[in-house]
Scaffold this motif. Structure first.
Motif, PDB file in Angstrom:
ATOM      1  N   GLU A  39       0.829  -1.218   0.000  1.00  0.00           N
ATOM      2  CA  GLU A  39       0.000   0.000   0.000  1.00  0.00           C
ATOM      3  C   GLU A  39       0.856   1.258   0.000  1.00  0.00           C
ATOM      4  OE1 GLU A  39      -3.218   0.523  -0.323  1.00  0.00           O
ATOM      5  OE2 GLU A  39      -3.558  -1.618  -0.612  1.00  0.00           O
ATOM      6  N   ALA A  40       2.006   1.212   0.666  1.00  0.00           N
ATOM      7  CA  ALA A  40       2.879   2.389   0.727  1.00  0.00           C
ATOM      8  C   ALA A  40       3.331   2.812  -0.662  1.00  0.00           C
ATOM      9  CB  ALA A  40       4.088   2.091   1.610  1.00  0.00           C
ATOM     10  N   VAL A  41       3.638   1.829  -1.511  1.00  0.00           N
ATOM     11  CA  VAL A  41       4.063   2.135  -2.875  1.00  0.00           C
ATOM     12  C   VAL A  41       2.859   2.495  -3.743  1.00  0.00           C
ATOM     13  CG1 VAL A  41       5.168   1.209  -4.951  1.00  0.00           C
ATOM     14  CG2 VAL A  41       6.122   0.718  -2.692  1.00  0.00           C
ATOM     15  N   LEU A  42       1.753   1.777  -3.566  1.00  0.00           N
ATOM     16  CA  LEU A  42       0.549   2.071  -4.346  1.00  0.00           C
ATOM     17  C   LEU A  42       0.081   3.513  -4.134  1.00  0.00           C
ATOM     18  CD1 LEU A  42      -1.590  -1.182  -3.887  1.00  0.00           C
ATOM     19  CD2 LEU A  42      -0.442  -0.387  -5.961  1.00  0.00           C
ATOM     20  N   SER A  43       0.244   4.005  -2.911  1.00  0.00           N
ATOM     21  CA  SER A  43      -0.231   5.363  -2.615  1.00  0.00           C
ATOM     22  C   SER A  43       0.544   6.432  -3.390  1.00  0.00           C
ATOM     23  CB  SER A  43      -0.118   5.638  -1.112  1.00  0.00           C
ATOM     24  OG  SER A  43       1.244   5.638  -0.701  1.00  0.00           O
ATOM     25  N   LYS A  44       1.766   6.077  -3.830  1.00  0.00           N
ATOM     26  CA  LYS A  44       2.576   7.038  -4.584  1.00  0.00           C
ATOM     27  C   LYS A  44       2.219   7.057  -6.069  1.00  0.00           C
ATOM     28  CE  LYS A  44       6.589   5.942  -1.678  1.00  0.00           C
ATOM     29  NZ  LYS A  44       7.965   5.390  -1.718  1.00  0.00           N
ATOM     30  N   SER A  45       1.506   6.006  -6.526  1.00  0.00           N
ATOM     31  CA  SER A  45       1.342   5.837  -7.973  1.00  0.00           C
ATOM     32  C   SER A  45       0.225   6.679  -8.568  1.00  0.00           C
ATOM     33  CB  SER A  45       1.091   4.365  -8.295  1.00  0.00           C
ATOM     34  OG  SER A  45      -0.157   3.941  -7.766  1.00  0.00           O
ATOM     35  N   ALA A  46      -0.750   7.068  -7.767  1.00  0.00           N
ATOM     36  CA  ALA A  46      -1.939   7.730  -8.309  1.00  0.00           C
ATOM     37  C   ALA A  46      -1.610   8.990  -9.097  1.00  0.00           C
ATOM     38  CB  ALA A  46      -2.902   8.052  -7.172  1.00  0.00           C
ATOM     39  N   ASP A  47      -0.655   9.784  -8.606  1.00  0.00           N
ATOM     40  CA  ASP A  47      -0.320  11.043  -9.276  1.00  0.00           C
ATOM     41  C   ASP A  47       0.794  10.900 -10.307  1.00  0.00           C
ATOM     42  OD1 ASP A  47      -2.148  12.358  -7.647  1.00  0.00           O
ATOM     43  OD2 ASP A  47      -0.659  12.641  -6.058  1.00  0.00           O
TER      44      ASP A  47
ATOM     45  N   THR B  16       0.154  -3.403 -13.413  1.00  0.00           N
ATOM     46  CA  THR B  16      -1.255  -3.002 -13.472  1.00  0.00           C
ATOM     47  C   THR B  16      -1.717  -2.458 -12.119  1.00  0.00           C
ATOM     48  OG1 THR B  16      -1.937  -5.297 -13.072  1.00  0.00           O
ATOM     49  CG2 THR B  16      -1.887  -4.554 -15.354  1.00  0.00           C
ATOM     50  N   ALA B  17      -1.106  -2.950 -11.030  1.00  0.00           N
ATOM     51  CA  ALA B  17      -1.459  -2.450  -9.698  1.00  0.00           C
ATOM     52  C   ALA B  17      -1.162  -0.964  -9.552  1.00  0.00           C
ATOM     53  CB  ALA B  17      -0.715  -3.248  -8.626  1.00  0.00           C
ATOM     54  N   ILE B  18      -0.124  -0.480 -10.265  1.00  0.00           N
ATOM     55  CA  ILE B  18       0.200   0.959 -10.176  1.00  0.00           C
ATOM     56  C   ILE B  18      -0.398   1.743 -11.346  1.00  0.00           C
ATOM     57  CG2 ILE B  18       2.297   0.602  -8.823  1.00  0.00           C
ATOM     58  CD1 ILE B  18       3.899   1.074 -11.451  1.00  0.00           C
ATOM     59  N   GLY B  19      -1.304   1.089 -12.093  1.00  0.00           N
ATOM     60  CA  GLY B  19      -2.048   1.808 -13.119  1.00  0.00           C
ATOM     61  C   GLY B  19      -1.467   1.779 -14.514  1.00  0.00           C
ATOM     62  N   MET B  20      -0.440   0.935 -14.748  1.00  0.00           N
ATOM     63  CA  MET B  20       0.168   0.856 -16.072  1.00  0.00           C
ATOM     64  C   MET B  20      -0.524  -0.191 -16.931  1.00  0.00           C
ATOM     65  SD  MET B  20       2.614   3.094 -16.135  1.00  0.00           S
ATOM     66  CE  MET B  20       3.311   2.650 -17.721  1.00  0.00           C
ATOM     67  N   GLU B  21      -0.677   0.114 -18.209  1.00  0.00           N
ATOM     68  CA  GLU B  21      -1.078  -0.911 -19.168  1.00  0.00           C
ATOM     69  C   GLU B  21       0.161  -1.722 -19.553  1.00  0.00           C
ATOM     70  OE1 GLU B  21      -3.545   0.205 -22.521  1.00  0.00           O
ATOM     71  OE2 GLU B  21      -4.016   2.086 -21.505  1.00  0.00           O
TER      72      GLU B  21
ATOM     73  N   LEU C 266      10.364  -3.007  -8.313  1.00  0.00           N
ATOM     74  CA  LEU C 266      10.048  -2.860  -9.734  1.00  0.00           C
ATOM     75  C   LEU C 266       9.074  -1.707  -9.946  1.00  0.00           C
ATOM     76  CD1 LEU C 266      10.306  -3.855 -12.642  1.00  0.00           C
ATOM     77  CD2 LEU C 266       8.445  -5.479 -12.163  1.00  0.00           C
ATOM     78  N   ALA C 267       8.041  -1.630  -9.117  1.00  0.00           N
ATOM     79  CA  ALA C 267       7.052  -0.552  -9.247  1.00  0.00           C
ATOM     80  C   ALA C 267       7.710   0.812  -9.057  1.00  0.00           C
ATOM     81  CB  ALA C 267       5.926  -0.750  -8.233  1.00  0.00           C
ATOM     82  N   GLU C 268       8.539   0.934  -8.031  1.00  0.00           N
ATOM     83  CA  GLU C 268       9.230   2.200  -7.760  1.00  0.00           C
ATOM     84  C   GLU C 268      10.137   2.573  -8.929  1.00  0.00           C
ATOM     85  OE1 GLU C 268       9.050   4.347  -5.282  1.00  0.00           O
ATOM     86  OE2 GLU C 268       8.785   3.355  -3.340  1.00  0.00           O
ATOM     87  N   ARG C 269      10.871   1.591  -9.459  1.00  0.00           N
ATOM     88  CA  ARG C 269      11.812   1.870 -10.544  1.00  0.00           C
ATOM     89  C   ARG C 269      11.071   2.324 -11.800  1.00  0.00           C
ATOM     90  NH1 ARG C 269      17.041  -0.482 -11.465  1.00  0.00           N
ATOM     91  NH2 ARG C 269      16.943  -1.100  -9.292  1.00  0.00           N
ATOM     92  N   VAL C 270       9.961   1.665 -12.117  1.00  0.00           N
ATOM     93  CA  VAL C 270       9.178   2.049 -13.291  1.00  0.00           C
ATOM     94  C   VAL C 270       8.640   3.471 -13.125  1.00  0.00           C
ATOM     95  CG1 VAL C 270       7.051   1.579 -14.584  1.00  0.00           C
ATOM     96  CG2 VAL C 270       8.613  -0.289 -14.050  1.00  0.00           C
ATOM     97  N   MET C 271       8.154   3.797 -11.936  1.00  0.00           N
ATOM     98  CA  MET C 271       7.642   5.154 -11.700  1.00  0.00           C
ATOM     99  C   MET C 271       8.753   6.183 -11.842  1.00  0.00           C
ATOM    100  SD  MET C 271       4.688   4.842  -8.740  1.00  0.00           S
ATOM    101  CE  MET C 271       5.578   3.865  -7.555  1.00  0.00           C
ATOM    102  N   ASP C 272       9.962   5.870 -11.364  1.00  0.00           N
ATOM    103  CA  ASP C 272      11.098   6.790 -11.507  1.00  0.00           C
ATOM    104  C   ASP C 272      11.457   6.994 -12.974  1.00  0.00           C
ATOM    105  OD1 ASP C 272      11.295   7.095  -8.775  1.00  0.00           O
ATOM    106  OD2 ASP C 272      12.915   5.653  -8.524  1.00  0.00           O
ATOM    107  N   ILE C 273      11.448   5.904 -13.752  1.00  0.00           N
ATOM    108  CA  ILE C 273      11.785   5.994 -15.169  1.00  0.00           C
ATOM    109  C   ILE C 273      10.774   6.886 -15.896  1.00  0.00           C
ATOM    110  CG2 ILE C 273      11.899   4.661 -17.328  1.00  0.00           C
ATOM    111  CD1 ILE C 273      12.936   2.299 -15.516  1.00  0.00           C
TER     112      ILE C 273
END
Length: 309
Positions: free
Chosen positions: A167-175, A201-206, A298-305
């Motif tokens: 949840e901590a990582v998911l909360s960062k993905s919305a914006d 997909t959990a962080i909103g990516m296709e 992986l989720a954090e790295r993709v969001m950073d990229i």
């Protein structure tokens, strides 16, 4: 087999040449199996095993090897064949491997030899093999069928990894994520594809998935045939290294050498964590590397990229 790993540096010369070295071995019976030497740390006669209370039957015990306590998995049992009898353990072998940041040993009845091969000779399993088959690929050596084990599927069953983003990582993905182009995921393991897709997909990516480098490169050529660029279609590419027909190193080399694709971000995402190093990433021109499999990382790295876009 004492000298199986005496020259890792020599094996790095295979990088980018679409080649691999297979360690051939046998379980119970005449069928020959293979595993990429890059994932093998050591091959030795089966050592004394200590039992683990309440462990899965497929884990025959632990061995104390070079200061490490390593679980020993009966590979025959793991792929739903009869296990190696207790009285045959002393004459069996253990292949010590590193996958997904963990070290484990695979118990086998015999170890044959190492074969240097081209990935083009490594083919996907027959289409009629079904979803439950424990293979990622097959090949022929000396006119005999060699089956390449899907170790990620075995480990997902024997020692399941957490596959959910916290949840901590998911909360960062919305914006950070909505509105971005899909991610192209390339991996020959159905288990790995599912894990990565679930994470993204959990962080909103296709997510668009392809089963090997050849399939992915042909698809990229197709979508850019109209004069567009790969970056017009995808946010980034996440690719495994070990894949039949065309490996991840060769895929990166081809992508980075193609004017329509050269500026897309490519991350190599592989279970080759123990022997992989940044020199290999640079050699083929990949932009990043991550060892499998941490959903949060992986989720954090993709969001950073995507943020660096």
């Amino acid at each position: 087999m004492a000298g199986v790993l005496d020259s890792v540096n020599q094996r790095t010369q295979l990088v980018g040449q679409n080649r691999l070295e297979l360690l051939l071995f046998r379980l119970r019976g005449r069928q020959i199996y293979g595993i990429n030497v890059f994932k093998v740390k050591e091959v030795l006669q089966c050592p004394r095993l200590s039992s683990i209370p309440n462990s899965r039957q497929v884990v025959r015990g632990v061995a104390h090897i070079r200061g490490e306590t390593i679980p020993i998995i009966d590979l025959s049992m793991a792929i739903r064949l009869p296990g190696i009898p207790q009285e045959e353990l002393a004459s069996s072998f253990v292949i010590i491997t590193e996958y997904n940041r963990k070290t484990q040993g695979f118990l086998v009845t015999g170890v044959d030899r190492i074969m240097n091969m081209n990935w083009e000779e490594i083919l996907p399993p027959p289409k009629g093999a079904g979803k439950d088959v424990y293979l990622t690929a097959v090949t022929r050596i000396d006119d005999k069928l060699v089956e390449i084990i899907d170790v990620e599927k075995i480990l997902a069953e024997v020692s399941p990894l957490g596959e959910d983003v916290t949840e901590a990582v998911l909360s960062k993905s919305a914006d950070r994520v909505p509105g971005h182009l899909p991610v192209l995921v390339v991996d020959d393991s159905a288990v790995a594809r599912r894990q990565i897709e679930r994470c993204l997909t959990a962080i909103g990516m296709e997510v668009v998935t392809k089963n090997d480098g050849k399939q992915a490169y042909e698809y990229l050529k197709e979508v850019t045939a109209d004069g567009s660029r790969a970056r017009d279609h995808f946010s980034l590419i996440i690719s495994d290294v070990e894949m039949p027909e065309m490996d991840g190193y060769t895929l990166v080399t081809k992508v980075k050498g193609d004017p329509a694709m050269e500026d897309i971000f490519v991350m190599l995402h592989t279970s080759l964590s123990g022997v992989f190093n940044q020199a290999m990433v640079k050699k083929v021109g990949a932009d990043d590397f991550m060892a499998k499999f941490s959903p949060d990382e992986l989720a954090e790295r993709v969001m950073d990229i995507i943020d660096q876009g």
